[in-house]
Design a protein around this motif. Structure first.
Motif, PDB file in Angstrom:
ATOM      1  N   GLN A  69       0.843  -1.189   0.000  1.00  0.00           N
ATOM      2  CA  GLN A  69       0.000   0.000   0.000  1.00  0.00           C
ATOM      3  C   GLN A  69       0.882   1.244   0.000  1.00  0.00           C
ATOM      4  N   TYR A 111      -1.972   6.522  -6.343  1.00  0.00           N
ATOM      5  CA  TYR A 111      -2.973   7.012  -5.401  1.00  0.00           C
ATOM      6  C   TYR A 111      -3.461   8.373  -5.886  1.00  0.00           C
ATOM      7  N   LEU A 119      -8.459   1.250  -7.965  1.00  0.00           N
ATOM      8  CA  LEU A 119      -8.430   0.238  -6.923  1.00  0.00           C
ATOM      9  C   LEU A 119      -7.520   0.714  -5.793  1.00  0.00           C
ATOM     10  N   GLN A 120      -7.983   0.628  -4.574  1.00  0.00           N
ATOM     11  CA  GLN A 120      -7.178   0.985  -3.407  1.00  0.00           C
ATOM     12  C   GLN A 120      -6.772  -0.295  -2.688  1.00  0.00           C
ATOM     13  N   PHE A 122      -5.364  -1.967   0.868  1.00  0.00           N
ATOM     14  CA  PHE A 122      -5.223  -1.761   2.297  1.00  0.00           C
ATOM     15  C   PHE A 122      -4.634  -3.018   2.929  1.00  0.00           C
ATOM     16  N   TYR A 154     -16.139   3.041  -5.574  1.00  0.00           N
ATOM     17  CA  TYR A 154     -14.818   2.977  -4.967  1.00  0.00           C
ATOM     18  C   TYR A 154     -14.499   1.508  -4.719  1.00  0.00           C
ATOM     19  N   TYR A 155     -13.406   1.040  -5.296  1.00  0.00           N
ATOM     20  CA  TYR A 155     -13.000  -0.357  -5.193  1.00  0.00           C
ATOM     21  C   TYR A 155     -11.807  -0.481  -4.249  1.00  0.00           C
ATOM     22  N   SER A 156     -11.796  -1.548  -3.482  1.00  0.00           N
ATOM     23  CA  SER A 156     -10.635  -1.783  -2.621  1.00  0.00           C
ATOM     24  C   SER A 156     -10.388  -3.282  -2.473  1.00  0.00           C
ATOM     25  N   ASN A 158      -8.247  -5.818   0.339  1.00  0.00           N
ATOM     26  CA  ASN A 158      -7.657  -5.828   1.663  1.00  0.00           C
ATOM     27  C   ASN A 158      -6.886  -7.130   1.807  1.00  0.00           C
TER      28      ASN A 158
END
Length: 161
Positions: A69, A111, A119-120, A122, A154-156, A158
């Motif tokens: 990240q 970012y 895509l984020q 985490f 908003y896509y993430s 983890n």
């Protein structure tokens, strides 16, 4: 006049073949980032978490991946991979795949502070732990999620230790 029509048809056919070639080359395989977001669209209901197996969606050979990240350094990534990594990680998150101690693919995700619609990534971690996780081919399962705010998706993903 007959020769002129045959030449015209021949040129038309060549033009169509060339156009088809250009269109097919422009439709390259989507990035891994795009594939992950498509899988989240297909598998995850809005606000729910679903599993994404990296070994099912990659088309190249690899034996481990580092998922990192924003806040990771090249040194941290090098230490995690056991391979020298010299790429820029400033305001980036991403995935770097290794096979036989050689980097075979990397997907960098910039970012975007104003509109984070990419895509984020985490990482569930404690404050003093690295900003990355190394996963083997057999256990590379990410948790995907999609949220909607003001008609923007908003896509993430983890990663848990």
């Amino acid at each position: 006049m007959h020769n002129y029509s045959i030449k015209k048809i021949g040129i038309g056919i060549l033009f169509l073949a060339f156009l088809t070639l250009i269109i097919s080359s422009c439709q390259k395989e989507k990035s891994l980032n795009d594939q992950i977001m498509r899988i989240i669209d297909d598998k995850c209901n809005l606000g729910e978490i679903c599993d994404i197996s990296l070994n099912e969606i990659t088309t190249f050979k690899w034996d481990k991946v580092v998922v990192f990240q924003v806040g990771s350094s090249s040194k941290e990534i090098s230490n995690a991979l056991g391979v020298k990594y010299e790429g820029s990680t400033d305001l980036m998150s991403g995935l770097i795949f290794v096979l036989d101690n050689k980097i075979v693919y990397e997907e960098m995700i910039p970012y975007q502070t104003e509109h984070p619609t990419n895509l984020q990534i985490f990482i569930d971690k404690k404050a003093n732990e690295p900003n990355n996780v190394v996963l083997s081919f057999d256990d590379a399962i990410l948790k995907g999620n999609k949220e909607r705010l003001d008609d923007v998706a908003y896509y993430s993903i983890n990663v848990n230790y």
